[in-house]
Scaffold this motif. Sequence first.
Motif, mmCIF file in Angstrom:
data_model
loop_
_atom_site.group_PDB
_atom_site.id
_atom_site.type_symbol
_atom_site.label_atom_id
_atom_site.label_comp_id
_atom_site.label_asym_id
_atom_site.label_seq_id
_atom_site.Cartn_x
_atom_site.Cartn_y
_atom_site.Cartn_z
ATOM 1 N N VAL A 177 0.837 -1.196 0.000
ATOM 2 C CA VAL A 177 0.000 0.000 0.000
ATOM 3 C C VAL A 177 0.871 1.245 0.000
ATOM 4 O O VAL A 177 2.009 1.230 0.474
ATOM 5 N N ALA A 178 0.304 2.327 -0.545
ATOM 6 C CA ALA A 178 0.989 3.618 -0.575
ATOM 7 C C ALA A 178 -0.051 4.720 -0.464
ATOM 8 O O ALA A 178 -1.205 4.545 -0.851
ATOM 9 N N ASP A 179 0.372 5.853 0.060
ATOM 10 C CA ASP A 179 -0.481 7.031 0.135
ATOM 11 C C ASP A 179 -0.246 7.866 -1.117
ATOM 12 O O ASP A 179 0.898 8.227 -1.414
ATOM 13 N N VAL A 180 -1.309 8.170 -1.875
ATOM 14 C CA VAL A 180 -1.161 8.849 -3.157
ATOM 15 C C VAL A 180 -2.248 9.910 -3.314
ATOM 16 O O VAL A 180 -3.066 10.133 -2.422
ATOM 17 N N VAL A 181 -2.250 10.553 -4.471
ATOM 18 C CA VAL A 181 -3.295 11.495 -4.855
ATOM 19 C C VAL A 181 -3.951 10.972 -6.134
ATOM 20 O O VAL A 181 -3.255 10.541 -7.057
ATOM 21 N N ASP A 182 -5.280 11.005 -6.197
ATOM 22 C CA ASP A 182 -5.955 10.477 -7.378
ATOM 23 C C ASP A 182 -6.123 11.547 -8.458
ATOM 24 O O ASP A 182 -5.673 12.682 -8.307
ATOM 25 N N ALA A 183 -6.777 11.195 -9.545
ATOM 26 C CA ALA A 183 -6.903 12.092 -10.700
ATOM 27 C C ALA A 183 -7.761 13.307 -10.409
ATOM 28 O O ALA A 183 -7.732 14.278 -11.171
ATOM 29 N N ALA A 184 -8.524 13.285 -9.322
ATOM 30 C CA ALA A 184 -9.338 14.432 -8.926
ATOM 31 C C ALA A 184 -8.662 15.264 -7.842
ATOM 32 O O ALA A 184 -9.283 16.162 -7.274
ATOM 33 N N GLY A 185 -7.417 14.944 -7.518
ATOM 34 C CA GLY A 185 -6.684 15.704 -6.513
ATOM 35 C C GLY A 185 -6.990 15.317 -5.090
ATOM 36 O O GLY A 185 -6.607 16.037 -4.163
#
Length: 302
Positions: free
Chosen positions: A227-235
């Motif tokens: 798992v990783a903490d990310v930002v999606d395409a909607a920010g």
Amino acid sequence: MDEMTRVRELRAEAPRPGRDRLVGGRERLLRAARGGRTRRLRADWRLAAIGAAAAIAAAAVIVPQVTDGRGETALPGAGHGYTVELGSAKGWLNDAADIVAAGPAVTAHDGQWIHTETVETNTTDDAPDPQTDERLIRYADPAMENGKAGDDHSPREHYAFLKSLPDDPARVRAKARAFFHATDPGESRTEHEYRALTAVISRSYVYDPEDLAKVYRALATVPGVRVADVVDAAGRDAIAVYREGAGFRDETLLDPDTRLYRGFRSVSRDGEVEISGARLTTEVVDGEDDRPQPPVGASPGT
């Protein structure tokens, strides 16, 4: 307590980054994707605190967000993305299963439809700007059932599949392999199970929460899931679930609070987010021409 909680508590006092820097890119994305009609999404930006503490808590790797060449923050999903590696997904997915099991059921009946709205960026495309898409999926579609659509299924078949699942994660994995059969002769059994289980999570629009939770518990037993903490395409902030691939990785994105499906990312080995998609809405509607309506007095996107 999972790793993500420890990361946040270690630097709970850290200042949040300025909204003028972070929100601006997100608002430009949504404005461009919707032709000027911007929906306001949850502004829960905890990236500064997470990034500062990740090296202590989880051997994190942070890939900085790129700029657009004019000194402004690039649109989310373009170029390099924000990533904090959190390690093994086993504990996180088991916690997610408990959260999903305690959530509400989503029901539908024959004659209803599933309405979805998504946004996607694709840096490998000739038109890399954010693209939105609305779809209406028939809940009970005979043309998508009983193998007529190959490796695809109607929402009604997905619901029936979930209702059939046993408690044993190994048996759930076996049933998922049969439900999403092998399409690549070179695909290993572990790869097949991971692909099938994440497909079930992403396509289960209608479900009983305890049944869907069994899929998360089965996914927690698949070797090599991280798992990783990310930002999606909607920010929006999201949790990426993935297995390393040959030169790239396909990530399934989950909501950090509800742990339900939120979108996907395809990431190259050098950290380039090549394709990123976010699901903005999912609603059960009564007719093919229906669209979900916001509550009276609510602002757009509520």
